[in-house]
Design a protein around this motif. Structure first.
Motif, PDB file in Angstrom:
ATOM      1  N   SER A  80       0.833  -1.207   0.000  1.00 39.42           N
ATOM      2  CA  SER A  80       0.000   0.000   0.000  1.00 39.42           C
ATOM      3  C   SER A  80       0.866   1.254   0.000  1.00 39.42           C
ATOM      4  O   SER A  80       0.610   2.208  -0.764  1.00 39.42           O
ATOM      5  CB  SER A  80      -0.929  -0.004   1.222  1.00 39.42           C
ATOM      6  OG  SER A  80      -1.763  -1.145   1.227  1.00 39.42           O
ATOM      7  N   THR A 140      -8.141   6.419  -7.896  1.00 40.54           N
ATOM      8  CA  THR A 140      -7.641   7.359  -8.899  1.00 40.54           C
ATOM      9  C   THR A 140      -8.738   7.770  -9.866  1.00 40.54           C
ATOM     10  O   THR A 140      -8.872   8.947 -10.224  1.00 40.54           O
ATOM     11  CB  THR A 140      -6.469   6.729  -9.664  1.00 40.54           C
ATOM     12  OG1 THR A 140      -5.434   6.367  -8.743  1.00 40.54           O
ATOM     13  CG2 THR A 140      -5.912   7.712 -10.684  1.00 40.54           C
ATOM     14  N   GLU A 143       2.472   1.645  -3.488  1.00 38.87           N
ATOM     15  CA  GLU A 143       1.547   2.134  -4.517  1.00 38.87           C
ATOM     16  C   GLU A 143       1.199   3.595  -4.292  1.00 38.87           C
ATOM     17  O   GLU A 143       1.067   4.371  -5.259  1.00 38.87           O
ATOM     18  CB  GLU A 143       0.275   1.278  -4.520  1.00 38.87           C
ATOM     19  CG  GLU A 143       0.486  -0.144  -5.006  1.00 38.87           C
ATOM     20  CD  GLU A 143       0.953  -0.200  -6.446  1.00 38.87           C
ATOM     21  OE1 GLU A 143       0.484   0.622  -7.268  1.00 38.87           O
ATOM     22  OE2 GLU A 143       1.787  -1.058  -6.765  1.00 38.87           O
ATOM     23  N   LEU A 144       1.037   4.014  -3.033  1.00 39.98           N
ATOM     24  CA  LEU A 144       0.769   5.422  -2.751  1.00 39.98           C
ATOM     25  C   LEU A 144       1.943   6.293  -3.167  1.00 39.98           C
ATOM     26  O   LEU A 144       1.764   7.386  -3.716  1.00 39.98           O
ATOM     27  CB  LEU A 144       0.464   5.606  -1.263  1.00 39.98           C
ATOM     28  CG  LEU A 144      -0.898   5.117  -0.779  1.00 39.98           C
ATOM     29  CD1 LEU A 144      -0.984   5.221   0.742  1.00 39.98           C
ATOM     30  CD2 LEU A 144      -2.025   5.918  -1.421  1.00 39.98           C
ATOM     31  N   ARG A 198      -3.514  -2.624  -5.960  1.00 38.40           N
ATOM     32  CA  ARG A 198      -3.521  -1.890  -7.226  1.00 38.40           C
ATOM     33  C   ARG A 198      -4.939  -1.651  -7.720  1.00 38.40           C
ATOM     34  O   ARG A 198      -5.226  -0.600  -8.307  1.00 38.40           O
ATOM     35  CB  ARG A 198      -2.703  -2.651  -8.270  1.00 38.40           C
ATOM     36  CG  ARG A 198      -1.217  -2.600  -7.983  1.00 38.40           C
ATOM     37  CD  ARG A 198      -0.376  -3.170  -9.094  1.00 38.40           C
ATOM     38  NE  ARG A 198       1.041  -2.936  -8.804  1.00 38.40           N
ATOM     39  CZ  ARG A 198       2.038  -3.372  -9.566  1.00 38.40           C
ATOM     40  NH1 ARG A 198       1.778  -4.061 -10.670  1.00 38.40           N
ATOM     41  NH2 ARG A 198       3.291  -3.109  -9.243  1.00 38.40           N
ATOM     42  N   ALA A 235       1.895   6.497  -6.904  1.00 34.64           N
ATOM     43  CA  ALA A 235       0.801   7.354  -7.369  1.00 34.64           C
ATOM     44  C   ALA A 235       1.142   8.827  -7.164  1.00 34.64           C
ATOM     45  O   ALA A 235       0.912   9.669  -8.046  1.00 34.64           O
ATOM     46  CB  ALA A 235      -0.490   7.001  -6.637  1.00 34.64           C
ATOM     47  N   MET A 241      -6.289   1.214  -5.761  1.00 34.98           N
ATOM     48  CA  MET A 241      -5.709   2.467  -6.233  1.00 34.98           C
ATOM     49  C   MET A 241      -6.325   2.883  -7.566  1.00 34.98           C
ATOM     50  O   MET A 241      -6.528   4.079  -7.820  1.00 34.98           O
ATOM     51  CB  MET A 241      -4.192   2.306  -6.383  1.00 34.98           C
ATOM     52  CG  MET A 241      -3.439   2.227  -5.066  1.00 34.98           C
ATOM     53  SD  MET A 241      -3.702   3.686  -4.011  1.00 34.98           S
ATOM     54  CE  MET A 241      -3.081   4.980  -5.077  1.00 34.98           C
TER      55      MET A 241
END
Length: 515
Positions: A14, A130, A17-18, A123, A21, A126
């Motif tokens: 997590s 997004t 991925e943050l 993912r 992003a 996310m």
């Protein structure tokens, strides 16, 4: 792996991925350059404030006088949500497919002791968030103004957008899994791209087609005529308007819609997570498959250097695994002008005045995308530079390949238009080719080496080139319409086009000036 270790891996995924992003957004807002993110955010804030002013100008006449949820208002709210949902579903289908086929860090993840399903779940979450944030950035100025003028119940629109994003992402996962099961890993990528493009454009194009067949107009806003809505839409108290009522803040409808979407998203994400490792192995096997040698002998063909380069560019465009998703939607937007031609056949010889600017705008955007792929998306620039040919020949081959593709797309439309008006067909074809040439020139002046996978974000690579390309397409569209109408004002768009191209040439980067 123990439960504690699994939770730790999930948290690390997590955070990873943050971080990715945030890095992606930071580079996107700064135009993919090492410029100040603060300046980019200031510019975005000013644009966001202007959007609020536009929203106030649009909504204040309706909300200050007392907003009534009649059939027209319900139809507009429902159509807005459905349009957002179709775009989210299109993006989710393509993103999930890329998650299976793009190598990136999948080899490392699959070889690690961490559960691969945790990575997929993170993912997918996310992707949904997004998608929600991107849609909220566009619609939030109108929702915020509605909250200020109409009451806090309009905050339900944010929950509806989140529910639409969750549903679209879950559906994208299930659709991709179904494609893997029905057509196989080798064809899923192509089928998913076609499906994503069709879903993304179908609703908007369908509205335009209905407007053409019902009113003879390409404007989809004609469908919100009160008389038309009263005759063809459900009554104001019908359950079919549950999306509009949820946006308007009916608490029970909002929570029911969100709960159903959350359950659907959870089911889709879990199905994808369970099968993630198996499908990734199948997808990577397809991407690494070596081409088979044909048993038959091929006749050697002799090409000139220019002909060989053009053939190479056309072959690379045809081989691009993600070309369909990048260009098909722009081609689909040519369907409404074609329907307008069919409806008006033999009735109105001046129909070219209506459809010419639409065709020219679409062709200009399509040419800009193809030019970016051939010019900035060159996979082996070092090898091409060392070839014993001039730089002019290399660039001319790229330009010629794009113009050939544009001419091939325009040919059936121009032939259909020629059956109604030869003059309109000639003017439309000329305007489209001028728009394509202008977009190619802008891409040449602002070219920068990049990967083909960054095609979807090419608009933020250079905001100047994006604005110049859009302004050139608008000028060409306006000039084409005025020339088709025989108006002497056609000189004004020509002057505007020359001004835009002149300014673009004067502010082009130094590497383009020296090339």
């Amino acid at each position: 792996m123990s439960a504690t270790a699994a939770r730790s891996a999930l948290m690390r995924f997590s955070k990873h991925e943050l971080r990715l992003a945030w890095r992606d957004w930071a580079w996107m807002f700064s135009g993919w350059r090492n410029t100040s993110l603060r300046r980019a955010l200031i510019g975005m804030s000013l644009f966001y404030a202007v959007m609020h002013l536009i929203a106030y100008a649009v909504l204040s006449p309706h909300l200050t006088a007392g907003f009534v949820l009649d059939q027209t208002a319900l139809a507009m709210l429902s159509v807005t949500v459905l349009l957002s949902f179709t775009m989210m579903l299109s993006q989710a289908t393509e993103s999930v497919t890329r998650a299976f086929y793009a190598r990136d860090d999948l080899d490392l993840i699959l070889s690690s002791p961490a559960p691969s399903r945790d990575l997929f779940l993170v993912r997918i979450v996310m992707m949904a968030l997004t998608s929600w944030v991107m849609s909220a950035l566009v619609i939030s100025p109108f929702l915020n103004v509605a909250v200020v003028l109409g009451g806090v119940h309009w905050l339900g629109g944010y929950m509806v957008l989140l529910a639409a994003s969750l549903t679209a992402t879950g559906a994208g996962v299930l659709i991709t899994l179904a494609l893997f099961k029905t057509v196989g890993a080798q064809r899923t990528r192509l089928c998913a791209q076609i499906l994503a493009a069709v879903v993304g454009a179908a609703f908007l194009i369908g509205m335009q087609v209905v407007a053409i067949l019902s009113f003879g107009s390409m404007s989809r806003f004609t469908l919100f005529d009160p008389a038309f809505v009263a005759n063809h839409a459900p009554a104001a108290g019908s359950a079919w308007w549950f999306l509009a009522h949820a946006v308007a803040g009916q608490t029970a409808t909002v929570f029911l819609l969100f709960a159903v979407s959350l359950l659907f998203f959870g089911a889709g994400a879990w199905c994808g997570a369970v099968q993630f490792r198996r499908i990734v192995v199948l997808a990577l096997g397809v991407t690494e498959k070596a081409p088979r040698e044909r048993a038959t002998e091929r006749t050697f063909r002799s090409y000139s250097p220019l002909g060989a380069l053009v053939f190479k560019e056309l072959k690379l465009i045809a081989r691009d695994p993600w070309l369909v998703s990048q260009t098909l939607m722009q081609v689909l937007y040519l369907i409404p002008p074609a329907v307008m031609l069919w409806v008006s056949f033999g009735e109105n010889a001046e129909i070219s005045v209506i459809i010419a600017p639409v065709i020219v705008m679409a062709v200009g955007q399509l040419a800009g995308g193809l030019a970016w792929l051939t010019i900035s998306g060159e996979d082996s620039p070092d090898l091409i530079v060392t070839a014993p040919i001039s730089a002019f020949t290399r660039l001319w081959a790229k330009v010629l390949s794009v113009l050939m593709l544009i001419a091939a797309i325009m040919l059936p439309i121009v032939l259909g238009l020629a059956l109604i008006s030869v003059w309109g067909a000639v003017v439309t074809f000329a305007g489209a080719m001028i728009a394509a040439s202008s977009a190619i020139l802008v891409q040449l002046w602002f070219r920068a080496q990049a990967k083909r996978t960054n095609f979807r974000r090419r608009q933020v690579a250079s905001k100047t080139s994006t604005l110049a390309e859009a302004a050139a397409s608008i000028a060409c569209a306006a000039g084409t319409a005025l020339v088709a109408a025989g108006s002497p004002l056609a000189l004004l768009p020509v002057v505007l086009l020359l001004t835009v191209l002149g300014i673009s040439w004067s502010i082009r980067p130094k590497h383009s000036a020296n090339a």
